[in-house]
Enzyme design. Structure first.
Site, PDB file in Angstrom:
ATOM      1  N   ARG A  69       0.942 -10.263  -1.753  1.00  0.00           N
ATOM      2  CA  ARG A  69      -0.144 -11.204  -2.026  1.00  0.00           C
ATOM      3  C   ARG A  69      -0.459 -11.987  -0.762  1.00  0.00           C
ATOM      4  O   ARG A  69       0.422 -12.246   0.054  1.00  0.00           O
ATOM      5  CB  ARG A  69       0.275 -12.214  -3.111  1.00  0.00           C
ATOM      6  CG  ARG A  69       0.366 -11.644  -4.489  1.00  0.00           C
ATOM      7  CD  ARG A  69       0.808 -12.729  -5.473  1.00  0.00           C
ATOM      8  NE  ARG A  69      -0.126 -13.843  -5.560  1.00  0.00           N
ATOM      9  CZ  ARG A  69      -1.209 -13.860  -6.319  1.00  0.00           C
ATOM     10  NH1 ARG A  69      -1.499 -12.820  -7.072  1.00  0.00           N
ATOM     11  NH2 ARG A  69      -2.012 -14.914  -6.344  1.00  0.00           N
ATOM     12  N   HIS A  85       6.593  -7.312   9.134  1.00  0.00           N
ATOM     13  CA  HIS A  85       5.402  -6.457   9.149  1.00  0.00           C
ATOM     14  C   HIS A  85       5.735  -5.151   9.877  1.00  0.00           C
ATOM     15  O   HIS A  85       6.314  -5.187  10.961  1.00  0.00           O
ATOM     16  CB  HIS A  85       4.263  -7.193   9.877  1.00  0.00           C
ATOM     17  CG  HIS A  85       2.999  -6.412   9.899  1.00  0.00           C
ATOM     18  ND1 HIS A  85       2.180  -6.288   8.790  1.00  0.00           N
ATOM     19  CD2 HIS A  85       2.423  -5.668  10.881  1.00  0.00           C
ATOM     20  CE1 HIS A  85       1.154  -5.512   9.104  1.00  0.00           C
ATOM     21  NE2 HIS A  85       1.277  -5.128  10.362  1.00  0.00           N
ATOM     22  N   GLY A 121      -3.199 -17.470   8.473  1.00  0.00           N
ATOM     23  CA  GLY A 121      -3.922 -16.219   8.731  1.00  0.00           C
ATOM     24  C   GLY A 121      -3.166 -15.028   8.175  1.00  0.00           C
ATOM     25  O   GLY A 121      -2.076 -15.156   7.617  1.00  0.00           O
ATOM     26  N   ASP A 168      -1.036 -12.042   8.942  1.00  0.00           N
ATOM     27  CA  ASP A 168      -0.158 -11.445   9.961  1.00  0.00           C
ATOM     28  C   ASP A 168      -0.399 -12.025  11.357  1.00  0.00           C
ATOM     29  O   ASP A 168      -0.313 -11.308  12.359  1.00  0.00           O
ATOM     30  CB  ASP A 168      -0.331  -9.914   9.996  1.00  0.00           C
ATOM     31  CG  ASP A 168      -0.004  -9.254   8.662  1.00  0.00           C
ATOM     32  OD1 ASP A 168       0.914  -9.724   7.983  1.00  0.00           O
ATOM     33  OD2 ASP A 168      -0.672  -8.262   8.310  1.00  0.00           O
TER      34      ASP A 168
HETATM   35  C1  GRF Z   1       8.118  -3.104   4.358  1.00  0.00           C
HETATM   36  O1  GRF Z   1       7.621  -2.014   5.070  1.00  0.00           O
HETATM   37  C2  GRF Z   1       7.629  -4.393   4.972  1.00  0.00           C
HETATM   38  O2  GRF Z   1       7.477  -4.319   6.358  1.00  0.00           O
HETATM   39  C3  GRF Z   1       6.293  -4.574   4.317  1.00  0.00           C
HETATM   40  O3  GRF Z   1       6.484  -4.143   2.993  1.00  0.00           O
HETATM   41  C4  GRF Z   1       7.547  -3.196   2.945  1.00  0.00           C
HETATM   42  C5  GRF Z   1       8.542  -3.720   1.959  1.00  0.00           C
HETATM   43  O4  GRF Z   1       9.571  -2.805   1.715  1.00  0.00           O
HETATM   44  N1  GRF Z   1       5.841  -5.944   4.443  1.00  0.00           N
HETATM   45  P1  GRF Z   1      10.811  -3.216   0.828  1.00  0.00           P
HETATM   46  O5  GRF Z   1      10.266  -3.693  -0.525  1.00  0.00           O
HETATM   47  O6  GRF Z   1      11.569  -4.299   1.527  1.00  0.00           O
HETATM   48  O7  GRF Z   1      11.632  -1.964   0.676  1.00  0.00           O
END
Ligand code: GRF
Length: 216
Positions: A94, A112, A146, A148
């Site tokens: 979200r 990210h 913002g 990311d």
């Molecule tokens: C990961 O790739 C993270 O970078 C992104 O969402 C994914 C989450 O994976 N924000 P998980 O639920 O921790 O396995």
């Protein structure tokens, strides 16, 4: 050292949550997961929390369409109830609002799966392959209002290989996510992170290097 209390926001499988739990278990992370909150009732991350006797809370967003601030107010309430020092977004799908950001200034971290500021948003492993970059990786950053865009704490890089698919690249990146998220949290727990504008100063961080990376 006092253990910091972490609140983890999730929406899905929770492999990053699991890495944090495991690193607390093996002593490399001095923290306690105080609560895991999901906007999805069936998130596997909630299961993982329950298995470890961590409070697992579902807060449905169904009645909060167009009322993001109100929804985030519920998150703040729940996080405060558990005495959370640091919020981590571990696959929380979200967009969060100022309500949450202002309640925890420079105390929310996101992971990210790309080298920000390249490839913000979604489906970024595919975007990296399609763009033809030779390296990608992952970024842990503090969250601002913002998408990311917040101050970068730590990054890890991986090569993008000729035969990569979205899935193989995502898996290579995920392995590094599991390392750097805990590392960023530990640096925070040790009081080593200072935010100056959009720069995160890391006490004891690197000041010298003669390394180079090439790919291919
Ligand atoms: C990961 O790739 C993270 O970078 C992104 O969402 C994914 C989450 O994976 N924000 P998980 O639920 O921790 O396995």
């Amino acid at each position: 050292m006092k253990k910091i209390k972490i609140g983890v926001l999730v929406s899905g499988r929770g492999s990053n949550l699991q890495a944090v739990i495991d690193n607390i278990g093996n002593g490399s992370l001095t923290a306690e997961v105080a609560v895991v909150i999901s906007d999805q009732a069936d998130a596997y991350a909630l299961e993982r929390a329950r298995t470890h006797n961590i409070p697992a809370v579902h807060i449905s967003a169904r009645d909060y369409k167009g009322k993001r601030e109100e929804y985030d107010g519920l998150l703040v309430q729940e996080l405060r109830k558990h005495g959370v020092d640091l919020v981590i977004l571990a696959g929380f799908m979200r967009i969060i609002t100022g309500t949450l950001v202002k309640a925890f200034p420079n105390r929310i971290m996101n992971i990210h799966p790309a080298l920000l500021p390249s490839f913000p948003g979604l489906h970024v492993q595919k975007a990296a392959i399609d763009h033809g970059v030779k390296f990608s990786g992952c970024t842990v950053h503090f969250v601002d209002e913002g998408m990311d865009t917040g101050p970068i704490i730590i990054q890890a890089i991986v090569p993008v290989l000729d035969n990569d698919t979205e899935d193989t690249l995502a898996a290579r990146i995920l392995k590094q996510e599991h390392r750097i998220f805990s590392r960023a949290i530990q640096l925070f727990a040790e009081g080593k992170l200072t935010v100056e504008g959009r720069i995160v100063k890391v006490a004891g961080g690197r000041t010298e290097s003669d390394d180079h990376l090439f790919n291919p």
